[in-house]
Design an enzyme around this catalytic site. Structure first.
Site, PDB file in Angstrom:
ATOM      1  N   CYS A   2       0.872  -1.175   0.044  1.00  0.00           N
ATOM      2  CA  CYS A   2      -0.058   0.196   0.119  1.00  0.00           C
ATOM      3  C   CYS A   2       1.046   1.212   0.033  1.00  0.00           C
ATOM      4  O   CYS A   2       2.132   1.167   0.433  1.00  0.00           O
ATOM      5  CB  CYS A   2      -1.017   0.036   1.383  1.00  0.00           C
ATOM      6  N   LYS A 476       3.760  -9.367 -20.288  1.00  0.00           N
ATOM      7  CA  LYS A 476       3.351  -8.077 -20.368  1.00  0.00           C
ATOM      8  C   LYS A 476       1.914  -7.988 -21.022  1.00  0.00           C
ATOM      9  O   LYS A 476       1.232  -7.092 -20.446  1.00  0.00           O
ATOM     10  CB  LYS A 476       4.257  -7.206 -21.378  1.00  0.00           C
ATOM     11  N   HIS A 495       6.474 -30.840 -26.945  1.00  0.00           N
ATOM     12  CA  HIS A 495       6.071 -31.779 -25.802  1.00  0.00           C
ATOM     13  C   HIS A 495       5.085 -31.596 -25.175  1.00  0.00           C
ATOM     14  O   HIS A 495       4.811 -31.789 -23.991  1.00  0.00           O
ATOM     15  CB  HIS A 495       7.424 -31.459 -25.057  1.00  0.00           C
ATOM     16  N   LYS A 594       2.703  -1.713  -7.955  1.00  0.00           N
ATOM     17  CA  LYS A 594       3.866  -1.702  -8.818  1.00  0.00           C
ATOM     18  C   LYS A 594       4.984  -2.513  -7.697  1.00  0.00           C
ATOM     19  O   LYS A 594       5.899  -3.062  -8.058  1.00  0.00           O
ATOM     20  CB  LYS A 594       4.177  -0.416  -8.791  1.00  0.00           C
TER      21      LYS A 594
HETATM   22  O1  M6R Z   1      10.543  -4.220  -8.110  1.00  0.00           O
HETATM   23  P1  M6R Z   1      10.771  -5.663  -8.702  1.00  0.00           P
HETATM   24  O2  M6R Z   1      11.813  -5.674  -9.941  1.00  0.00           O
HETATM   25  O3  M6R Z   1      11.697  -6.142  -7.613  1.00  0.00           O
HETATM   26  O4  M6R Z   1       9.459  -6.158  -8.926  1.00  0.00           O
HETATM   27  C1  M6R Z   1       9.343  -7.787  -9.493  1.00  0.00           C
HETATM   28  C2  M6R Z   1       8.026  -7.910  -9.985  1.00  0.00           C
HETATM   29  O5  M6R Z   1       6.958  -7.646  -9.097  1.00  0.00           O
HETATM   30  C3  M6R Z   1       7.663  -7.163 -11.137  1.00  0.00           C
HETATM   31  O6  M6R Z   1       8.821  -7.213 -12.290  1.00  0.00           O
HETATM   32  C4  M6R Z   1       6.379  -7.447 -11.713  1.00  0.00           C
HETATM   33  O7  M6R Z   1       6.558  -8.788 -12.329  1.00  0.00           O
HETATM   34  C5  M6R Z   1       6.152  -6.413 -13.182  1.00  0.00           C
HETATM   35  N1  M6R Z   1       4.764  -5.934 -12.703  1.00  0.00           N
HETATM   36  C6  M6R Z   1       6.141  -7.148 -14.204  1.00  0.00           C
HETATM   37  O8  M6R Z   1       5.764  -6.064 -15.253  1.00  0.00           O
END
Ligand code: M6R
Length: 599
Positions: A2, A476, A495, A594
């Site tokens: 959060c 993505k 496979h 994020k």
């Molecule tokens: O901040 P981080 O690189 O550690 O985050 C890892 C993943 O949570 C992040 O890459 C997530 O998979 C993204 N939403 C992918 O686009």
């Protein structure tokens, strides 16, 4: 996951903290709330949905006061309803708490509090904190918070206010928190983005530190009671970096920023055919490198292994951070564990880092966010300097991570006394210009996106260093367009997954210009024979791939080891334009956040 923010100063708190809260919306956006201390009273307004829903509430006008806290939520315990939104209040309505993290022992605490007469208004784990502080309160808020914390198990970034005191108390355990130092005003927030508009001076709290923040200053003590002298850091981020600058979405802006972010990464690190990295960890002495990360960063980890084996000739492995941390990984001081994370706050990656250190490995971070927890806990690191990445779908961080991994593995090679290939170095330096050239002509990708936006399933296939690119393309697409997409090694298709192929099943091939080119062409023929529709990402001049594919997106020629950087860009754009064609909220996809600071 959060976002929390707090303010104390001379200005009206509500509009200020709501603006800051918007900058934290990438951390969660299923409900939001705010509490303002007004004289001797506390007023709170909460709402399900995004911050704009909260801002539409007429009661907000009544929030007058110069001390406040606010929260934007990514639900863990309890649905994203108004009732479960933060802030949570104690029984008397004198204490308000916003919380980022998870209270693991909340069930037993809640039962005990209820038996002692406390009334709960939500289903969240967080509400117990307000009631525990209420029970511990003897006139000094930070002391009450310290007493309450001793009972909590789990993770938290907290901001707390009390009607009787002109202060905000903030605490951190495994959930990031910074204090922003303004002119006659102070802030607390999950991330500097929330305060960058007001100050460039921040303090990063460490675990188990309690900050007492007043209008004219702050003090920090450890949970043990001992006072701590904190360093004030200068914020690198600027306000313009966290604005959309005319782009429809942050994701699109960040895709377009990739030439600049790679230029920033290379600056000062690539000179006269040599790689310069600091600090020097004596990298030549390690016998093995283990790359760990989550999501997109895990895809980079796979590429890391490929580069380490090919360039540095060193034994290498990759692993999901969430798996690594709960195995009994056999690592020693002869191993280098490279943790990859855009945010530097991902709970699983941080857990893996701590596990690796506990077991004696040396650690190196490839991190974007300066001052983040991972960047502060690793033995050494490479900052990406990609600038803030706000769209939930990671784009520029991925291409910068791959470039950072190339530099790291070339550096190990150098340290081992091996010559670098001048052509590869030249190609690395040429990446920004090559990405720019691709971004000049998007018509082919836009047309493909329009044509395929209504499909329900996709499969992405690649081999070797482009297998993780297939995984990344699929991730993505699924995360922002909600279309089922799988990434697979092209050679594995026969496979099992080949059973899925028919004329309603688009297959995206990433066709590397490398030793496996012919093999991938063979896999394309196998799909074609089953009437699968092929979208191919291939190098300019690859007429063989173009002949087999139904649609072809070309990228400039480059070294196979750098091809992931160019090949992923059309896949980012394809996912973006499909999601946009479906009218989805590209930057804030459902159920996601994020920064994943819970396990
Ligand atoms: O901040 P981080 O690189 O550690 O985050 C890892 C993943 O949570 C992040 O890459 C997530 O998979 C993204 N939403 C992918 O686009």
């Amino acid at each position: 996951m959060c976002g929390i923010i707090g303010y104390i100063g001379k200005r009206e708190a509500a509009p200020l903290i709501l603006r800051g809260l918007h900058r934290l919306e990438y951390r969660g956006y299923d409900s939001a709330g705010i509490a303002i201390v007004s004289g001797e009273k506390l007023f709170a307004v909460k709402s399900a949905g995004m911050i704009t829903a909260l801002e539409a509430r007429p009661e907000l006008k009544r929030l007058i006061g110069n001390i406040g806290i606010a929260h934007t939520r990514w639900a863990t315990h309890g649905e994203p309803t108004e009732q479960n939104a933060h802030p949570h209040l104690d029984c008397k309505g004198e204490i308000a708490v916003v919380h980022n993290g998870i209270i693991e022992n909340y069930m037993e605490l809640r039962e005990a509090l209820q038996k002692r007469g406390h009334t709960f208004n939500s289903e969240t784990d967080s509400e117990v904190i307000a009631h525990l502080i209420e029970e511990s309160y003897e006139g000094v808020l930070e002391d009450a918070v310290a007493r309450a914390l001793k009972l909590l198990e789990g993770t938290f970034g907290l901001a707390v206010v009390h009607t009787g005191e002109r202060k905000v108390v903030a605490v951190r355990r495994s959930s990031p928190l910074i204090i922003g130092i303004g002119q006659d005003e102070m802030f607390v927030a999950s991330d500097v983005a929330a305060v960058v508009e007001h100050t460039s001076r921040v303090v990063h709290l460490d675990d188990d530190e309690i900050a007492c923040i007043r209008q004219d200053g702050f003090s920090v003590m450890r949970l043990s009671g001992e006072m701590v002298e904190k360093r004030v850091d200068k914020v690198e981020m600027s306000l313009s970096q966290i604005e959309k600058k005319g782009f429809k979405h942050f994701m699109l802006k960040e895709i377009f920023e990739q030439p600049a972010s790679i230029t920033n990464l290379l600056r000062g690190r690539l000179k006269d055919g040599k790689i310069t990295l600091t600090p020097n960890l004596g990298l030549a002495r390690f016998e093995r490198v283990i790359f760990v990360g989550c999501g997109t960063s895990w895809h980079s980890a796979i590429i890391g292994r490929y580069l380490a084996e090919n360039l540095a000739g060193i034994r290498a492995e990759f692993e999901y951070a969430s798996e690594f941390r709960y195995r009994k990984p056999i690592v020693t001081n002869r191993d280098l564990v490279v943790v990859i994370s855009q945010s530097g706050e991902t709970a699983d990656t941080l857990g893996a880092l701590r596990e690796a250190k506990k077991r004696g490995a040396r650690t190196l971070g490839i991190v974007n966010v300066v001052g983040s927890t991972i960047s502060r806990e690793v033995d050494g690191g490479i900052y990406l300097h990609a600038g803030p990445e706000i769209g939930v779908a990671s784009t520029k961080a991925f291409t910068s991570q791959v470039m950072a991994l190339l530099l790291l593995t070339l550096y190990i090679r150098q340290e081992r006394g091996l010559e670098n290939d001048p052509e590869l170095i030249r190609e690395a330096a040429a990446m920004p210009a090559k990405i720019n050239a691709m971004l000049d002509n998007l018509d082919v990708i836009k047309n493909i996106a329009r044509e395929f936006a209504s499909y329900k399933n996709f499969i992405y296939l690649g081999r070797g260093i482009n297998y993780p690119v297939a995984l990344e393309g699929a991730l993505k697409l699924k995360e922002i367009s909600y279309i089922h997409a799988e990434g697979y090694p092209a050679g594995e298709m026969k496979h099992g997954p080949i059973a899925l192929i028919d004329d309603g099943f688009p297959v995206v091939f990433i066709v590397g210009n490398d030793a496996q080119h012919e093999k991938v062409l063979g896999n394309m023929q196998e799909v074609k024979a089953r009437k699968g529709r092929i979208i191919a990402v291939c190098s300019e001049g690859d007429t063989d791939a173009a002949r087999v594919a139904d649609y072809c997106i070309t990228v400039p020629q480059t070294s196979p080891l750098l091809s992931p950087i160019l090949n992923v860009v059309p896949l980012q754009l394809l996912a973006y334009y499909v999601a946009d064609a479906k009218g989805l909220d590209v930057d804030r996809p459902r159920n996601l956040a994020k920064s994943v600071t819970v396990e």
